[in-house]
Design a protein around this motif. Structure first.
Motif, PDB file in Angstrom:
ATOM      1  N   LEU A  47       0.797  -1.325   0.085  1.00  0.00           N
ATOM      2  CA  LEU A  47       0.005   0.016  -0.018  1.00  0.00           C
ATOM      3  C   LEU A  47       0.884   1.248  -0.020  1.00  0.00           C
ATOM      4  O   LEU A  47       2.105   1.039   0.687  1.00  0.00           O
ATOM      5  CB  LEU A  47      -0.990   0.095   1.257  1.00  0.00           C
ATOM      6  N   LEU A  48       0.130   2.161  -0.701  1.00  0.00           N
ATOM      7  CA  LEU A  48       0.933   3.513  -0.619  1.00  0.00           C
ATOM      8  C   LEU A  48       0.105   4.352   0.670  1.00  0.00           C
ATOM      9  O   LEU A  48      -1.028   4.686   0.482  1.00  0.00           O
ATOM     10  CB  LEU A  48       0.745   4.591  -1.782  1.00  0.00           C
ATOM     11  N   LEU A  49       1.078   4.821   1.754  1.00  0.00           N
ATOM     12  CA  LEU A  49       0.463   5.644   2.828  1.00  0.00           C
ATOM     13  C   LEU A  49       1.034   7.021   2.877  1.00  0.00           C
ATOM     14  O   LEU A  49       2.161   7.184   2.479  1.00  0.00           O
ATOM     15  CB  LEU A  49       1.021   4.711   4.077  1.00  0.00           C
ATOM     16  N   GLN A  50       0.229   7.719   3.441  1.00  0.00           N
ATOM     17  CA  GLN A  50       0.582   9.306   3.673  1.00  0.00           C
ATOM     18  C   GLN A  50       0.568   9.507   5.004  1.00  0.00           C
ATOM     19  O   GLN A  50      -0.490   9.173   5.737  1.00  0.00           O
ATOM     20  CB  GLN A  50      -0.356  10.178   2.702  1.00  0.00           C
ATOM     21  N   LEU A  51       1.658   9.756   5.627  1.00  0.00           N
ATOM     22  CA  LEU A  51       1.685   9.881   7.099  1.00  0.00           C
ATOM     23  C   LEU A  51       0.745  11.162   7.360  1.00  0.00           C
ATOM     24  O   LEU A  51       0.543  12.174   6.739  1.00  0.00           O
ATOM     25  CB  LEU A  51       2.902  10.024   7.508  1.00  0.00           C
ATOM     26  N   VAL A  52       0.146  11.228   8.568  1.00  0.00           N
ATOM     27  CA  VAL A  52      -0.679  12.337   9.083  1.00  0.00           C
ATOM     28  C   VAL A  52      -0.174  12.950  10.220  1.00  0.00           C
ATOM     29  O   VAL A  52       0.602  12.081  11.157  1.00  0.00           O
ATOM     30  CB  VAL A  52      -2.251  11.864   9.275  1.00  0.00           C
ATOM     31  N   ASP A  53      -0.033  14.303  10.696  1.00  0.00           N
ATOM     32  CA  ASP A  53       0.139  14.719  11.717  1.00  0.00           C
ATOM     33  C   ASP A  53      -0.642  14.474  13.035  1.00  0.00           C
ATOM     34  O   ASP A  53      -1.749  14.048  12.788  1.00  0.00           O
ATOM     35  CB  ASP A  53       0.574  16.154  11.820  1.00  0.00           C
ATOM     36  N   GLU A  54      -0.644  15.058  14.294  1.00  0.00           N
ATOM     37  CA  GLU A  54      -1.480  15.011  15.341  1.00  0.00           C
ATOM     38  C   GLU A  54      -2.697  15.592  15.537  1.00  0.00           C
ATOM     39  O   GLU A  54      -3.576  15.429  16.007  1.00  0.00           O
ATOM     40  CB  GLU A  54      -0.605  15.379  16.680  1.00  0.00           C
TER      41      GLU A  54
END
Length: 100
Positions: free
Chosen positions: A25-32
């Protein structure tokens, strides 16, 4: 571990033999705050996550501790599909609300 949003699938017909059968999978990290970061990760999916779902991803040597991945050249593995994220009294993400 980090929180990320599934952006898509990665398909490869030619790969290291030990990766055969691994869903990538291609994932995009997210912030808090739940905002997307300009950082992406390709991860093996062990839990059946789909596009737009939020997931918990384990990176680095911890990715190879997951059963079945000990001999695979992995640096990231999806280990959970997130139902909700709450910081103090604020709901940052709810899978239930995502599909309304």
């Amino acid at each position: 571990m980090q929180i990320a949003k599934v952006r898509g699938n990665v398909v490869s017909t030619q790969k290291e033999p030990s990766l055969r059968g691994a869903k990538l999978l291609l994932l995009q990290l997210v912030d808090e705050e739940g905002q997307p970061l300009p950082k992406y990760e390709v991860a093996a999916d062990n839990v059946g996550a789909g596009v737009d779902e939020w997931v918990l991803v384990s990176c680095g040597s911890a990715a190879r501790i997951v059963q079945g991945n000990e001999q695979r050249p992995l640096d990231a593995v999806v280990v959970a599909i997130i139902d909700s994220v709450r910081i103090e009294d604020r709901l940052i993400y709810s899978k239930k609300d995502q599909y309304r």
